[in-house]
Every structure is written in structure tokens, then in C-alpha cells.
Design a protein around this motif. Structure first.
Motif, PDB file in Angstrom:
ATOM      1  N   ARG A 152      80.874   7.899  35.372  1.00  0.00           N
ATOM      2  CA  ARG A 152      80.118   8.665  34.374  1.00  0.00           C
ATOM      3  C   ARG A 152      79.229   9.722  35.011  1.00  0.00           C
ATOM      4  N   GLY A 153      78.733   9.431  36.211  1.00  0.00           N
ATOM      5  CA  GLY A 153      77.771  10.340  36.819  1.00  0.00           C
ATOM      6  C   GLY A 153      76.393  10.130  36.223  1.00  0.00           C
ATOM      7  N   VAL A 154      75.376  10.564  36.924  1.00  0.00           N
ATOM      8  CA  VAL A 154      73.992  10.402  36.477  1.00  0.00           C
ATOM      9  C   VAL A 154      73.358  11.782  36.379  1.00  0.00           C
ATOM     10  N   ARG A 155      72.655  12.013  35.279  1.00  0.00           N
ATOM     11  CA  ARG A 155      71.936  13.281  35.120  1.00  0.00           C
ATOM     12  C   ARG A 155      70.542  12.969  34.586  1.00  0.00           C
ATOM     13  N   CYS A 156      69.667  12.576  35.485  1.00  0.00           N
ATOM     14  CA  CYS A 156      68.311  12.188  35.116  1.00  0.00           C
ATOM     15  C   CYS A 156      67.324  13.195  35.688  1.00  0.00           C
ATOM     16  N   GLY A 157      66.524  13.799  34.828  1.00  0.00           N
ATOM     17  CA  GLY A 157      65.549  14.784  35.262  1.00  0.00           C
ATOM     18  C   GLY A 157      64.124  14.271  35.266  1.00  0.00           C
ATOM     19  N   HIS A 158      63.949  12.969  35.052  1.00  0.00           N
ATOM     20  CA  HIS A 158      62.608  12.402  34.976  1.00  0.00           C
ATOM     21  C   HIS A 158      62.235  11.801  36.328  1.00  0.00           C
ATOM     22  N   PHE A 159      61.246  12.382  36.969  1.00  0.00           N
ATOM     23  CA  PHE A 159      60.913  11.980  38.327  1.00  0.00           C
ATOM     24  C   PHE A 159      60.532  10.513  38.428  1.00  0.00           C
ATOM     25  N   ASP A 160      59.755  10.006  37.471  1.00  0.00           N
ATOM     26  CA  ASP A 160      59.281   8.626  37.567  1.00  0.00           C
ATOM     27  C   ASP A 160      60.365   7.610  37.281  1.00  0.00           C
ATOM     28  N   ALA A 161      61.499   8.026  36.743  1.00  0.00           N
ATOM     29  CA  ALA A 161      62.674   7.157  36.703  1.00  0.00           C
ATOM     30  C   ALA A 161      63.473   7.322  38.000  1.00  0.00           C
ATOM     31  N   PHE A 162      63.656   8.555  38.415  1.00  0.00           N
ATOM     32  CA  PHE A 162      64.456   8.851  39.610  1.00  0.00           C
ATOM     33  C   PHE A 162      63.892   8.167  40.857  1.00  0.00           C
ATOM     34  N   ARG A 163      62.585   8.043  40.958  1.00  0.00           N
ATOM     35  CA  ARG A 163      62.011   7.471  42.175  1.00  0.00           C
ATOM     36  C   ARG A 163      62.328   5.987  42.336  1.00  0.00           C
ATOM     37  N   PHE A 164      62.838   5.346  41.272  1.00  0.00           N
ATOM     38  CA  PHE A 164      63.236   3.942  41.365  1.00  0.00           C
ATOM     39  C   PHE A 164      64.737   3.777  41.599  1.00  0.00           C
ATOM     40  N   PHE A 165      65.474   4.875  41.699  1.00  0.00           N
ATOM     41  CA  PHE A 165      66.900   4.782  42.021  1.00  0.00           C
ATOM     42  C   PHE A 165      67.065   4.153  43.407  1.00  0.00           C
ATOM     43  N   THR A 166      68.166   3.439  43.587  1.00  0.00           N
ATOM     44  CA  THR A 166      68.466   2.946  44.935  1.00  0.00           C
ATOM     45  C   THR A 166      68.801   4.141  45.831  1.00  0.00           C
ATOM     46  N   PRO A 167      68.617   3.994  47.135  1.00  0.00           N
ATOM     47  CA  PRO A 167      68.944   5.100  48.044  1.00  0.00           C
ATOM     48  C   PRO A 167      70.380   5.578  47.891  1.00  0.00           C
ATOM     49  N   GLU A 168      71.300   4.647  47.599  1.00  0.00           N
ATOM     50  CA  GLU A 168      72.704   5.015  47.446  1.00  0.00           C
ATOM     51  C   GLU A 168      72.954   5.791  46.163  1.00  0.00           C
ATOM     52  N   ALA A 169      72.113   5.570  45.150  1.00  0.00           N
ATOM     53  CA  ALA A 169      72.317   6.225  43.861  1.00  0.00           C
ATOM     54  C   ALA A 169      71.730   7.630  43.811  1.00  0.00           C
ATOM     55  N   ARG A 170      70.719   7.893  44.588  1.00  0.00           N
ATOM     56  CA  ARG A 170      70.030   9.185  44.486  1.00  0.00           C
ATOM     57  C   ARG A 170      70.944  10.385  44.701  1.00  0.00           C
ATOM     58  N   PRO A 171      71.834  10.369  45.696  1.00  0.00           N
ATOM     59  CA  PRO A 171      72.714  11.536  45.867  1.00  0.00           C
ATOM     60  C   PRO A 171      73.692  11.739  44.710  1.00  0.00           C
ATOM     61  N   LEU A 172      73.917  10.700  43.898  1.00  0.00           N
ATOM     62  CA  LEU A 172      74.849  10.804  42.781  1.00  0.00           C
ATOM     63  C   LEU A 172      74.221  11.479  41.564  1.00  0.00           C
TER      64      LEU A 172
END
Length: 286
Positions: A152-172
Motif C-alpha cells: 500500500r505504501g505509507v503517506r504520513c505527513g504528521h511529524f508526531d506520528a512519523f517519529r514513532f515509525f520503526t527505522p525500517e518503515a521510515r524510508p517507506l
């Protein structure tokens, strides 16, 4: 100045106390028992506003409470009653009010994006065993979760959600939001941006009324419920039906919920923005 008669402001104080107690009392009881709830406790653990502060009633700026005395910090006694010392508070908080006003105005000016499908919660458990709500099982296996995120891919523009992504998920993630980009990226279809109206409301308190803070809390509580129902967690033991965003039907349901929350959040965001503009002396002063 609006002058509230004693029977009016006392009734509002009691009504607010009873309204908020329905949220705070179960949370405090769970905390005393050493229990946790991934939905009902979130607003008290993630946000920095204590239950006792949420319970306190404030009328907001420009109001005199007739016959009241010694109402608390930042209140002035006058011959008629007490009123908030708005000037003293603004000396301390002007920069905060300006920051909030800028963010609220920028967010309100954008169209709602409804295509993220809540995958931020999936990105927080992507390829990791260290999940935030470990007391509750995941309803899909790790490989299945990874497949959904990758397909599906991820398209999240909210920083306070993004900062909890796993390291592997952030580049996606299609976006790489930073705190400095918050004004540029937040949009009114984002569940977390609408949940954060509660944060901006309590940060403005006591310059805004406690009723407005409670309205934003109630909205955030409802949003959090959908946020977790659309997550990979299995919360059926708590009585929550999953929104299976890994299916077309689930994605359609999630987008409909997003649309509804964007509409519900619109007047709350505007009320907060109006309050900021009043405190700052008009929109041209932001």
C-alpha cells in the motif's frame, strides 16, 4: 467584558466537572489498579495535560465571574468579581499563541487528504517485536503486516506520528516530515492533526474556556477509537471491531470516518483560531 452571575458560572463549573469526570474517573481507577487501556488512557498518557487540570473550569478571557474571589493563579480580583489577567498571560505565552494560530490557519486552508488509510499505526509495528501496546495481540502476523505496508505504501505527513515509525518503515514513507515542516504539511483529513486540537486547546488554557478544551478532548477520544480500530492490533477482547484497512471495504470505511472527523474538527479548529486572533489583536497580527 462579559459578566457571569454567580448561579451561571457555578452551574457551568459543576457541569464541566461532571462531564470530565466521566473520562477521568475510569482512567484514574485503572491507574490505581496498575491497568492500562490502549484507547481510553491514550489522551492522558500521550498528551501532557493532567486529569486534575482537565477537571478545572475556566471561563476564558474577557469574562468577569461576579462575586467570585481568589479564583487562582492569573486571576485578578475586581470590585465586581474575578477576571483572567489576560495581559500578564499574553506576556508569557504570546509566542505560543502565535505558533498555534499559524498552524491552525495553515491546516484549515488545505484540502483534506483521505488516502493514508491509517497506515501510520502499521508503520509503528513494521518489522519489530518492540510494539507499544504489547499487552494486546496483533491480528496479523509480522510478514502480513509488512506485506500490507509495502504494497500500500505509507503517506504520513504528521511529524508526531512519523517519529514513532520503526527505522525500517521510515524510508517507506512518501514524506519525511520534520517539526520545522509542520506548518507546511498538516492537513484537515489527518486523524492526528485533528486529535491534536485537544493539545492546542489545553496549551491555550486558561485563555480559552474549559468547555472548548473538553469539546476538543471528546473529539480526540472518538478519533483515537477509530485510529486503533484501523491498526493491526486485535482489540476485540475490549469490544472494538476492527476496521480492516488491508481490504477495499476497510479502506472505504476508514476514508468515510476520516471525512466525518474532518467535518467535526472544522468548527473546533475555527473556534481555536478565532480565540488566537482575538488574543493577538486580529488576523493581521499573527
Amino acid at each position: 467584558m462579559e459578566v457571569l452571575e454567580p448561579e451561571v458560572w457555578r452551574a457551568r463549573t459543576e457541569a464541566h466537572r461532571k462531564r470530565v469526570e466521566a473520562w477521568t474517573a475510569p482512567h484514574l481507577a485503572r491507574r490505581a489498579r496498575g491497568e492500562a487501556h490502549p484507547i481510553e488512557d491514550f489522551l492522558f498518557t500521550y498528551y501532557g495535560h493532567r486529569p486534575t487540570r482537565l477537571q478545572q473550569w475556566h471561563p476564558g478571557t474577557g469574562v468577569v465571574l461576579k462575586e467570585a474571589r481568589d479564583f487562582g493563579r492569573f486571576y485578578l480580583d475586581t470590585p465586581e468579581g474575578v477576571t483572567l489577567d489576560t495581559a500578564a498571560l499574553m506576556d508569557r505565552r504570546r509566542a505560543t499563541v502565535e505558533w498555534i494560530a499559524r498552524l491552525l490557519a495553515a491546516t484549515a486552508a488545505r484540502p483534506a487528504y483521505l488516502g493514508c488509510f491509517g497506515l501510520h499505526e502499521w508503520a509503528m509495528v513494521y518489522k519489530t517485536a518492540q510494539i507499544r501496546h504489547g499487552a494486546w495481540p496483533l491480528r496479523l502476523g509480522g510478514d502480513e503486516i509488512a506485506e500490507v505496508v509495502e504494497q500500500r505504501g505509507v503517506r504520513c505527513g504528521h511529524f508526531d506520528a512519523f517519529r514513532f515509525f520503526t527505522p525500517e518503515a521510515r524510508p517507506l514513507n512518501a514524506l519525511q516530515p520534520t517539526r520545522q515542516q509542520q506548518w507546511e504539511l498538516e492537513q484537515p483529513g489527518c486523524l492526528h492533526a485533528n486529535m491534536d486540537l485537544y493539545k492546542w486547546a489545553y496549551k491555550l488554557s486558561p485563555l480559552v474556556s474549559s468547555e472548548l478544551v473538553a469539546d476538543c478532548f471528546m473529539l480526540a477520544r472518538d478519533i483515537r477509537t477509530v485510529d486503533m480500530r484501523a491498526s493491526p492490533y486485535d482489540l476485540s477482547s475490549l469490544g472494538y471491531r476492527a476496521i480492516r484497512i488491508e481490504t477495499p471495504e476497510g479502506r472505504a470505511e476508514y476514508a468515510a470516518e476520516q471525512r466525518g472527523f474532518a467535518e467535526r474538527a472544522r468548527p473546533q479548529r475555527q473556534r481555536l483560531l478565532d480565540a488566537c486572533e482575538q488574543l493577538l489583536g486580529g488576523p493581521d497580527r499573527r
